[in-house]
Design a protein around this motif. Structure first.
Motif, PDB file in Angstrom:
ATOM      1  N   THR A 190      48.053  52.946  44.597  1.00  0.00           N
ATOM      2  CA  THR A 190      47.221  51.752  44.603  1.00  0.00           C
ATOM      3  C   THR A 190      45.790  52.192  44.356  1.00  0.00           C
ATOM      4  N   SER A 191      44.894  51.242  44.185  1.00  0.00           N
ATOM      5  CA  SER A 191      43.499  51.586  43.911  1.00  0.00           C
ATOM      6  C   SER A 191      42.749  51.825  45.213  1.00  0.00           C
ATOM      7  N   THR A 192      41.529  52.258  45.105  1.00  0.00           N
ATOM      8  CA  THR A 192      40.697  52.470  46.291  1.00  0.00           C
ATOM      9  C   THR A 192      40.055  51.181  46.771  1.00  0.00           C
ATOM     10  N   VAL A 193      40.182  50.086  45.992  1.00  0.00           N
ATOM     11  CA  VAL A 193      39.527  48.828  46.360  1.00  0.00           C
ATOM     12  C   VAL A 193      40.493  47.753  46.835  1.00  0.00           C
ATOM     13  N   HIS A 194      41.792  47.948  46.598  1.00  0.00           N
ATOM     14  CA  HIS A 194      42.749  46.893  46.937  1.00  0.00           C
ATOM     15  C   HIS A 194      44.122  47.514  47.111  1.00  0.00           C
ATOM     16  N   GLU A 195      44.873  47.020  48.106  1.00  0.00           N
ATOM     17  CA  GLU A 195      46.199  47.567  48.377  1.00  0.00           C
ATOM     18  C   GLU A 195      47.280  46.743  47.693  1.00  0.00           C
ATOM     19  N   PRO A 212      34.791  51.984  40.834  1.00  0.00           N
ATOM     20  CA  PRO A 212      35.939  52.616  41.489  1.00  0.00           C
ATOM     21  C   PRO A 212      36.995  53.165  40.533  1.00  0.00           C
ATOM     22  N   HIS A 213      36.898  52.824  39.240  1.00  0.00           N
ATOM     23  CA  HIS A 213      37.854  53.368  38.279  1.00  0.00           C
ATOM     24  C   HIS A 213      37.333  53.152  36.861  1.00  0.00           C
ATOM     25  N   ARG A 214      37.855  53.930  35.937  1.00  0.00           N
ATOM     26  CA  ARG A 214      37.509  53.737  34.535  1.00  0.00           C
ATOM     27  C   ARG A 214      38.066  52.395  34.067  1.00  0.00           C
ATOM     28  N   GLY A 215      37.259  51.675  33.310  1.00  0.00           N
ATOM     29  CA  GLY A 215      37.662  50.344  32.883  1.00  0.00           C
ATOM     30  C   GLY A 215      37.250  49.244  33.835  1.00  0.00           C
ATOM     31  N   TRP A 216      36.424  49.561  34.826  1.00  0.00           N
ATOM     32  CA  TRP A 216      35.895  48.562  35.761  1.00  0.00           C
ATOM     33  C   TRP A 216      34.866  47.689  35.025  1.00  0.00           C
ATOM     34  N   PRO A 217      34.889  46.350  35.200  1.00  0.00           N
ATOM     35  CA  PRO A 217      33.911  45.500  34.511  1.00  0.00           C
ATOM     36  C   PRO A 217      32.501  45.744  35.048  1.00  0.00           C
ATOM     37  N   VAL A 218      31.586  46.094  34.177  1.00  0.00           N
ATOM     38  CA  VAL A 218      30.201  46.352  34.588  1.00  0.00           C
ATOM     39  C   VAL A 218      29.230  45.328  34.025  1.00  0.00           C
ATOM     40  N   HIS A 274      67.999  53.894  56.357  1.00  0.00           N
ATOM     41  CA  HIS A 274      66.552  54.043  56.480  1.00  0.00           C
ATOM     42  C   HIS A 274      65.896  53.775  55.128  1.00  0.00           C
ATOM     43  N   THR A 275      64.819  52.984  55.127  1.00  0.00           N
ATOM     44  CA  THR A 275      64.041  52.752  53.905  1.00  0.00           C
ATOM     45  C   THR A 275      62.559  52.793  54.241  1.00  0.00           C
ATOM     46  N   ALA A 276      61.746  53.156  53.253  1.00  0.00           N
ATOM     47  CA  ALA A 276      60.297  53.223  53.475  1.00  0.00           C
ATOM     48  C   ALA A 276      59.564  53.070  52.150  1.00  0.00           C
ATOM     49  N   ASN A 277      58.516  52.247  52.158  1.00  0.00           N
ATOM     50  CA  ASN A 277      57.610  52.093  51.012  1.00  0.00           C
ATOM     51  C   ASN A 277      56.232  52.628  51.400  1.00  0.00           C
ATOM     52  N   ARG A 278      55.761  53.608  50.645  1.00  0.00           N
ATOM     53  CA  ARG A 278      54.460  54.226  50.929  1.00  0.00           C
ATOM     54  C   ARG A 278      53.598  54.196  49.681  1.00  0.00           C
ATOM     55  N   VAL A 279      52.286  54.267  49.902  1.00  0.00           N
ATOM     56  CA  VAL A 279      51.337  54.268  48.792  1.00  0.00           C
ATOM     57  C   VAL A 279      50.307  55.371  49.003  1.00  0.00           C
ATOM     58  N   VAL A 280      49.608  55.699  47.927  1.00  0.00           N
ATOM     59  CA  VAL A 280      48.477  56.615  47.996  1.00  0.00           C
ATOM     60  C   VAL A 280      47.342  55.991  47.194  1.00  0.00           C
ATOM     61  N   ARG A 281      46.133  56.043  47.737  1.00  0.00           N
ATOM     62  CA  ARG A 281      44.965  55.472  47.065  1.00  0.00           C
ATOM     63  C   ARG A 281      44.401  56.474  46.057  1.00  0.00           C
ATOM     64  N   LEU A 282      44.211  56.023  44.831  1.00  0.00           N
ATOM     65  CA  LEU A 282      43.631  56.858  43.787  1.00  0.00           C
ATOM     66  C   LEU A 282      42.553  56.081  43.043  1.00  0.00           C
ATOM     67  N   ASP A 283      41.788  56.778  42.220  1.00  0.00           N
ATOM     68  CA  ASP A 283      40.688  56.156  41.481  1.00  0.00           C
ATOM     69  C   ASP A 283      41.224  55.544  40.187  1.00  0.00           C
ATOM     70  N   VAL A 284      42.035  54.504  40.350  1.00  0.00           N
ATOM     71  CA  VAL A 284      42.709  53.836  39.239  1.00  0.00           C
ATOM     72  C   VAL A 284      42.614  52.330  39.438  1.00  0.00           C
ATOM     73  N   PRO A 285      42.856  51.539  38.388  1.00  0.00           N
ATOM     74  CA  PRO A 285      42.911  50.084  38.571  1.00  0.00           C
ATOM     75  C   PRO A 285      44.050  49.695  39.512  1.00  0.00           C
ATOM     76  N   THR A 286      43.955  48.498  40.073  1.00  0.00           N
ATOM     77  CA  THR A 286      44.967  48.028  41.010  1.00  0.00           C
ATOM     78  C   THR A 286      46.241  47.634  40.274  1.00  0.00           C
ATOM     79  N   PRO A 287      47.398  48.152  40.698  1.00  0.00           N
ATOM     80  CA  PRO A 287      48.663  47.675  40.120  1.00  0.00           C
ATOM     81  C   PRO A 287      48.921  46.235  40.548  1.00  0.00           C
TER      82      PRO A 287
END
Length: 724
Positions: free
Chosen positions: A313-318, A109-115, A337-350
């Motif tokens: 966030t990553s595509t595998v975990h929010e 799911p991202h570069r640097g994933w343990p294989v 008014h306040t809002a927290n939003r995320v977008v899924r990308l092909d990156v490691p999980t923050p």
């Protein structure tokens, strides 16, 4: 039996007096052993192999040539690794990050994933073999580009609602005499603790033991027991000395891989991450794009406040960097008014990183308040004081102490704020433009249930056992002082043992809740022990032990907004010919409850403030869109503040006592970084007349943005979210 010898009250309490670290000598002489240094007979070494593509599938792993290399014992990958259970809710109320569940499938799911994990007799053999392992991939298109207004963004709850709304925002903005509407961005940032992540796993008598560097031994026990379908009682995690964590040292791939290898080989296995691997596997702070809209009357009273934050966030975990949460405590308005939003990308999980949410959120909010003060013609401190809320702006709960005004008053006195000319771009020292700025800070002061035991020994000594973690904060020393006062003896008669899951469940070192939570448990056990000793006839050879559990007491605490507060001040010098920004001096004044050990407390506050300087001027992880990986994933390419960047810095605190709080400790690990970057950025505006709404304020940005600028008129052209 020996007569009771609890001692008499010491002439001066230990808490509140400066004490050097209990383990300080061991650390500076090398006697303290960290996770990668504890010796084991028959120890094997594992080395993780990480993916070189950002998205796709593993087609093949050429393990046979590697298995023939000297010393190689095994190659674990998705074809032969033990199966794991990931269908559970962990200690922190979330599902496990699938990055921890290594080698379970062929997806990347991202570069640097343990294989794969290569295990060998020596670390050198394992590394050589791991670097020789050839993995074939079926590569797929990837997206790592974070940007404002991403069409796939969605709201995400995280320890609170994703969205809060009160009042008619459009109507209040329209009725406002002054409006600020701006976007602020922060880059991807990384923890980089001094001690890299490391874990050693072994099976002994049917029980799994893990020597680890973590922020909570019982946390790691729970996750490993769930992942490997084990009885938690059959897992022991020890983590006596930890060289920094900052939120990164939870449950990671290397611990799980070490347990897998130890299970397969039936011998101890150690896995240590390199600095470069940590950039992919240890979590990080997500970049943010934050829009802040403020509407106020001509006198600066807020009518409208909107704070929206986008993170990735990553595509595998929010995971959400809840930056908009800062506004939910600091200031109120008729429309809020306040809002927290995320977008899924092909990156490691923050993940959590020192002052998660508050650190980037305070930059945007406090910079916007500074802009509002300028438009209203008000002093920045006065504007904040005029908008002090009487209760929680979103929760409606009363504040359990809110001494922010006192912090500003004391800080202004110490900093010489009254002599400040509010007009920007006027002060010079040779080639340097000079400016000063300020910002407010807050961080929650929570507590979580913990257990502790205190034992009285016949020789007059006491032993405290609690599964706390000292990640460099001085927690071991603080608990010694607290226990000594609770037992009414000198600290020399108290021995505190920490970092062992066998001591029972306890709060992790995180969220500025560690010392507060552990102190509650230790003092409760000490009080009960003294009561027993007072009614007893003596202490038997095995001692008398009392165990406490604070779950009920914490549950009975009345709801309130409990926070530490602070006021940050900075003076900067800006060379518009080179773009260099130097922080000449910095001051922080904090209201953080009872200060247990002034020596280590000041260390924590100063460290946080220095991190704020680093955040404002240096730190920025850049991701290459073509490969999906980092550019310069090391401490040469990732810049942090060093000694020369911090010539003069001071941290002070004011009296902050809540008589209704049974502990009085609020936690100081994170409040120091909150607002610090905003104070520096606001000072840069005061020096140059140019607003920098994107961090870090690099020399190239200063050069681009100050050329020919009239004070107070220009904003950077790169105010949008970074592509990196």
């Amino acid at each position: 039996m020996t007569a009771v010898t609890t001692g008499t009250p010491t002439p001066t309490p230990s808490v509140g007096r400066a004490h050097t670290r209990i383990e300080g000598r061991d650390k500076v002489t090398g006697a303290a052993r960290y996770a990668a240094e504890v010796p084991f007979d028959g120890l094997a070494h594992g080395w993780l192999v990480l993916s070189t593509v950002a998205r796709g599938r593993i087609r093949a792993v050429d393990a046979e040539p590697v298995l023939a290399m000297p010393g190689v014992l095994a190659v674990l990958d998705h074809r032969n690794a033990p199966r794991l259970d990931t269908d559970y809710i962990g200690l922190l109320g979330t599902r496990p990050d699938p990055t921890c569940a290594v080698f379970q499938h062929d997806r990347v799911p991202h570069r640097g994933w343990p294989v794969a994990l290569v295990v060998a007799e020596t670390s050198e053999q394992a590394r050589e073999a791991a670097e020789a392992l050839v993995v074939h991939y079926e590569q797929e298109p990837h997206d790592v580009g974070f940007r404002s207004g991403h069409p796939d963004a969605y709201a995400l709850d995280s320890h609170g609602p994703a969205v809060t709304e009160k009042g008619d925002l459009a109507a209040q903005l329209a009725a406002s005499a002054v409006v600020v509407d701006a976007e602020y961005t922060t880059p991807e940032e990384h923890h980089n603790p001094m001690e890299p992540h490391a874990a050693t796993a072994r099976w002994e008598g049917g029980r799994l033991e893990v020597i680890d560097s973590n922020q909570g031994a019982t946390w790691v026990v729970g996750e490993l027991a769930n992942l490997f379908s084990l009885d938690p009682a059959s897992v022991r995690v020890r983590s006596e000395h930890v060289g920094g964590g900052f939120g990164s040292k939870g449950v990671r791939a290397h611990q799980v891989a070490a347990v897998m290898a130890a299970t397969v080989l039936q011998r101890p296995v150690r896995v240590v991450l390199t600095r470069r691997q940590m950039f992919s596997l240890a979590g990080y702070r997500s970049p943010t794009a934050q829009r802040v809209r403020l509407g106020a009357d001509a006198d600066g009273r807020l009518r409208a406040l909107e704070h929206g934050s986008l993170s990735l966030t990553s595509t595998v975990h929010e995971f959400v960097e809840s930056s908009a949460g800062a506004a939910r405590v600091m200031y109120d308005a008729d429309a809020h008014h306040t809002a927290n939003r995320v977008v899924r990308l092909d990156v490691p999980t923050p993940t959590w990183m020192r002052a998660p949410g508050e650190a980037p959120g305070s930059f945007a909010l406090e910079a916007a308040l500074d802009e509002l003060a300028e438009k209203c013609g008000l002093d920045p401190i006065e504007l904040r004081l005029r908008n002090e809320p009487a209760k929680g702006p979103v929760s409606g709960l009363p504040f359990a102490g809110r001494n922010l005004p006192a912090c500003f008053r004391e800080g202004a006195r110490r900093f010489g704020w009254a002599d400040r000319d509010p007009r920007p771009g006027l002060r010079r020292d040779g080639r340097w433009l000079l400016g000063t700025g300020t910002a407010a800070a807050s961080f929650p002061a929570g507590a979580a249930p913990s257990t502790a035991t205190v034992t009285a020994h016949p020789d007059g000594g006491f032993t405290v056992r609690i599964s706390a973690a000292d990640i460099g904060t001085g927690a071991r020393t603080a608990l010694t002082l607290l226990a000594a006062d609770a037992l009414r003896v000198a600290p020399e008669r108290v021995r505190v043992l920490i970092g062992d899951s066998d001591f029972g469940p306890a709060m992790i070192a995180g969220g500025s809740m560690g010392t507060r939570s552990w102190a509650w448990a230790v003092t409760a056990a000490a009080a009960e022990l003294l009561d027993r000793l007072a009614h007893g006839t003596g202490i038997p050879p095995e001692g008398i032990t009392v165990r406490s559990d604070t779950a009920a007491a914490i549950g009975a605490l009345p709801p309130a907004e409990r926070h530490s507060f602070g006021a940050q001040f900075a003076e900067v010098a800006v060379d518009t010919a080179t773009g260099e920004v130097r922080v000449r001096r910095m001051l922080g004044v904090f209201a953080a409850g009872r200060i247990v050990n002034p020596l280590t407390a000041r260390n924590q506050l100063l460290g946080g403030m220095i991190w704020g300087i680093s955040m404002a001027l240096h730190e920025e992880a850049v991701r290459d869109r073509a490969s999906g990986g980092h550019v310069g994933a090391d401490l040469a390419g990732y810049h942090v503040a060093t000694h020369a960047d911090v010539p003069h810095i001071e941290a002070h605190w004011i009296e902050d006592h809540d008589p209704r709080d049974p502990v009085g400790i609020k936690g100081i690990g994170e409040i120091g970084v909150v607002g610090a970057a905003a104070a520096v950025a606001n000072a840069v505006w005061h020096a140059t007349g140019v607003r920098h709404r994107s961090l870090p304020i690099r020399p190239d940005r200063v050069l681009t943005d100050t050329g020919g600028a009239r004070p107070g008129t220009r904003t950077p052209p790169d105010g949008g979210a970074p592509d990196a």
